[in-house]
Every structure is written in structure tokens, then in C-alpha cells.
Design a protein around this motif. Structure first.
Motif: not given
Length: 513
Positions: A155-167
Motif C-alpha cells: 500500500k505505501v512506501s516506508v523509510e527506515a531511519p537510523s536509530p543512532a549515529a555511527g557506522v
């Protein structure tokens, strides 16, 4: 303590499902969120996770049984399986204190904490998604909340964000793979810098692959197990491409097409596609349908197969609306901060007509007719990925400016793939504007379970007879497709005439005539 495993929410207007496959047997150890069984509805397939770690107790609903929403499927004896559940590899229990140096590269590439990137919430009744694009590669530095990948549902597109800064230390799911809601997509080494984490996964992967000479400890994907059973294949006949050799559904499909000789024989009989000359085959491109396109295809065909669909036509003189719009559009935009378009007039006219012909705003549920005393107007929007229908809720309580603002906002979110599931559910009637693409006339297909959809078309100047004189007028064809099981021809024609009257004389909307 026994924990109950119940049927989850199956989605709007879906009240029951069939138990397709049990992946576990009574007495098997289960981990939290491990898939226990698969349910099939008339719209989607839903996997049921374990609510707790322990041992699977009694299975109440067997394969093939039909169950309702919230029905009891099984019980899990909590706690008893906590020790055996994590026991994936035999060397690991000893390797808790001394051989910790071997585990260090995976979680302490640069001395930072390993953070899992999980599949975000996909919305009601959506249990899985396909990874369409990774924006980052292993070893890349990422900032907190930076977008790592894009997931595509039906139905939709979902973006997955980074939960923390790093590598970005490890990508667990490749592009094109299917993931479950809440599944792990990747791992990030928090606080690390680029270059430190890149070699770590490689050194960790090498020893992991080597010991797996005999039987591998990782569990194959539930969908792969089901497909192997259907195709009569064993895990030894399938080469797993998932992490640590895990067998995925796509691996089974490849093995089935390559290993089974009889398969190619029946295929030409089923496939209607004509043979292609060798010279033409090189110039073809085969692209897998997106989940959204597959859902659109399935729902439209279901609508044709289920509803007794019929279309009635009329035409409307747009002169009055165009003159009204030209006269007030400057003042309207200055006061409300939004342009005055045609859609607000059509939404208002349809609400006005639906109140007079309530069966067009109703739906069939089994042997009942459900009349909706509210007016949630779906507005079809074309996007690069396909057609979606966001909903303007309680349109009867909104003014022209509010409707224009809402439609504009939903249109932008639809084209950006940012619509939530809630914004596309619950519509009672739909308006589709093919005229923006130049369509002169068409028969729109119903958006189930709704019983009516209005098709707008191109405004074209045509000679018309008015008061005995031939004059040039801006005319638009209107088409109402409706479900003849619930809407009679008289009601459909009355609805379309009321819409025509309201558009040709907008003052009727103000006086509720």
C-alpha cells in the motif's frame, strides 16, 4: 505461566482467516516474536508471532480451520523455553567468558555499542514489506535519523531511519528481500567512525560460514519452509542466500524452477504469452511488479469479480463554476492561502447527492447493507508507483477552503510516498479525475467495499443548444460506476443528476436544494 496466542487484527472489513501453516509443534521451544503460524484471508497473508519466549503448549486451531479476529490459536508456556530458545550454535554456551575475543569484532568494531535497525511500523493489517532500496552501504557513516533504506508494502512506501549515529556495520536484508514487521534490517556500531566497522563483518562472517559444514543452525524463513513443502524440496536441495545460509523464499523459487524438469512443460499451457522471436527477446525488459502494483491489480480484479458493476453517464456544463472560480479565486487565495480548484465543488456536490441517495454511500457486509451516516470522500491520486486513494474525512463538515487544503496536502504526501495506512482507509465514496490526463470518457472501477465511484473527465468546449440557440459551452462527461447489487438504476441516475444540478448551479449547494 501460559500465554495465549490469538488472531491479530486482519484489516478493515476482514473478520475471519484460515490457518494455513503451523511452523512449530507442541513442545517446541519458541523465542519472542518468532513466527508460529501463517493465516490466510481473502486479501492478505498474516504471520502470527509468539508473544513470549517459552514452549509451545496446546494448538487450539489446526491447519485448515477458520478462525475469527481475536480467536485463540494456541498457548505458550512462558519461561520454560527461555534457555533452549537462544541456543542456536553449540560453541556459543562455552564462549561466554573466555572466547569473548572472537565475538568482539562483531559488536565492538570501534569500541561502540551495536544497535539494531528494525522494520518500522507498517500500519494496520500489513505484516511484511520488501526492501526496495538501500541508501547506505556497509562501512558508511550515518547520522541519527538519517534514512538508511526504503521499504515497499502493498500500500505505501516506508523509510527506515537510523536509530543512532555511527557506522553501518552489517546489512542483514538485501534489496528485493521480504521482511516481517519488527524484523531486523541491519546493525549499526554507534559512535564508530568510517573504516573501523567495515572489515569487522567480513572477519566475523568467515568463521561463521566455515563451521557450517554439516547442518546449519539458522532457521529458514517460514515462507521458504512452506514453499519447500509445496514443491516437494528438502533443505539440502536449496542453496540459501540469506544470512548464515538461511534459506529464503526466493531461493526455493530458484531451486524449484531449476531443479524440477517437469515444471517447464505445463507452463506454456498456462501462460497466455505468445512465443517471442529470438531477435525480439533481446530487446525486452522483464521487471517484477511492485507490491503496490500487485495489490492494485488484485483489488481491481476482485472488484470486477465480486460486484455487479454498472456505469451510468451524464454531462455537466462547467460554465457557472468556471465563472464563479474566476471571479473569486484571487480573494479566496488571499484569505485562505490556498487556490480554489474544481475538486472542492465536486466533493461538495457528491456529499449533497449522497445524502439524497444513501445507498450509494453504503456497502454490503454478508447479507446486510451497512448505511454510512458519515461522508469520507476518497480522492484518487496518480503517483509514480501507482494509484492510491487518500481519504478526506467528514467532508460534509468542511468548507471549500478546508477541502482544498486537505486534498492538496494528501496529494503531496501521496506522490512522496508518505501516506499512512490510516489516511487511505475508511472511505465511503471515491472521486477519480481522469481529466487531468486528458481522458474524455471512461468507466471507473469500484474501490471495494464501496458501492460507488464518480469519474471526472476533461473539460472540452462543445456546441450546445441553450434556449433554442447553439452556443459554445465548456462541457465535462461524468461517469458513475456503482454496485447494482445494492444501488438500483433509478438511484444511480438520481445521484448523477443531483451532482450535475449542483455543479451547473452552485447556489443550490448553499441552499441545500
Amino acid at each position: 505461566m501460559a500465554v495465549e496466542v490469538r488472531v491479530p487484527t486482519l484489516g478493515e472489513s476482514v473478520t475471519e482467516a484460515t490457518v494455513a501453516t503451523w511452523f512449530k509443534k507442541p513442545g517446541d521451544a519458541v523465542a519472542v516474536d518468532e513466527m508460529l503460524c501463517e493465516l490466510e484471508t481473502d486479501k492478505v497473508t498474516v504471520e502470527v508471532p509468539s508473544p513470549a519466549a517459552g514452549v509451545l503448549g496446546e494448538i487450539v486451531a489446526a491447519e485448515g480451520d477458520t478462525v475469527g479476529v481475536d480467536a485463540l490459536l494456541a498457548t505458550v508456556e512462558e519461561g520454560e523455553g527461555k534457555a533452549p530458545a537462544p541456543k542456536k550454535a553449540e560453541p556459543k554456551p562455552e564462549a561466554k567468558a573466555e572466547p569473548k575475543a572472537e565475538e568482539a569484532p562483531a559488536s565492538a568494531d570501534a569500541g561502540g555499542e551495536t544497535v539494531e535497525v528494525k522494520v518500522p511500523s507498517l500500519g494496520e493489517s500489513v505484516s511484511e514489506a520488501t526492501v526496495s532500496t538501500w541508501f547506505k552501504q556497509v562501512g558508511d557513516e550515518v547520522a541519527a535519523d538519517e534514512m538508511l533504506c526504503e521499504l515497499e508494502t502493498d500500500k505505501v512506501s516506508v523509510e527506515a531511519p537510523s536509530p543512532a549515529a555511527g557506522v553501518l556495520a552489517e546489512i542483514l536484508v538485501a534489496e528485493g528481500d521480504t521482511v516481517q514487521a519488527g524484523g531486523v534490517l541491519a546493525r549499526i556500531t554507534a559512535g564508530a567512525s568510517a573504516g573501523a566497522a567495515k572489515p569487522a563483518p567480513k572477519s566475523d562472517d568467515a568463521p561463521a560460514a566455515a563451521p557450517a559444514s554439516g547442518k546449519k543452525d539458522v532457521e529458514d524463513a517460514p515462507s521458504a519452509k512452506k514453499l519447500m513443502a509445496e514443491k516437494g524440496l528438502t533443505p539440502d536441495q536449496v542453496k540459501g542466500t540469506g544470512r548464515d545460509g538461511r534459506i529464503m523464499k526466493e531461493d526455493v523459487q530458484k531451486a524449484a524452477s531449476g531443479a524440477s524438469a517437469p515444471a517447464p512443460a505445463p507452463q506454456p499451457a498456462q501462460a497466455p504469452r505468445a512465443p517471442v522471436a529470438a531477435s525480439d527477446a533481446d530487446r525486452e525488459e522483464r521487471v517484477r511488479m511492485t507490491r503496490l502494483r500487485q495489490t492494485i491489480a488484485r483489488r481491481l480484479k476482485d472488484a470486477q469479480n465480486t460486484a455487479a458493476m454498472l456505469t451510468t453517464y451524464n454531462e455537466v456544463d462547467m460554465k457557472a463554476i468556471m465563472e464563479l472560480r474566476d471571479e473569486y479565486k484571487g480573494v479566496f487565495e488571499k484569505k485562505h492561502g490556498v487556490k480554489l480548484g474544481f475538486m472542492s465543488f465536486f466533493v461538495k456536490a457528491c456529499v449533497h447527492a449522497l445524502k439524497e441517495v444513501p445507498e450509494v454511500n453504503a456497502e454490503i457486509d454478508g447479507t446486510d447493507v451497512v448505511y454510512k451516516n458519515y461522508y469520507h470522500m476518497g480522492v484518487a491520486v496518480g503517483t509514480p508507483n501507482g494509484l492510491v486513494v487518500p481519504v478526506v474525512r467528514d467532508a460534509d463538515h468542511m468548507g471549500f477552503a478546508d477541502i482544498e487544503k486537505k486534498i492538496g496536502e494528501l496529494g503531496v504526501r501521496a506522490r512522496d510516498g508518505k501516506l499512512s495506512m490510516a489516511e487511505m482507509q475508511g472511505g465511503t465514496f471515491t472521486i477519480s479525475n481522469g481529466g487531468v490526463y486528458g481522458s474524455l470518457m471512461s468507466s471507473p472501477i469500484l474501490n471495494p467495499p464501496q458501492s460507488g465511484i464518480l469519474g471526472m473527465h476533461k473539460i472540452q468546449e462543445r456546441p450546445m443548444v441553450v434556449g433554442g440557440q447553439i452556443v459554445i459551452r465548456p462541457m465535462m462527461y461524468l461517469a458513475l460506476s456503482y454496485d447494482h447489487r445494492i444501488v438500483d438504476g433509478k438511484g444511480a441516475v438520481t445521484f448523477l443528476v443531483r451532482v450535475k444540478e449542483a455543479l451547473e448551479d452552485p447556489r443550490r449547494l448553499l441552499m441545500d436544494l
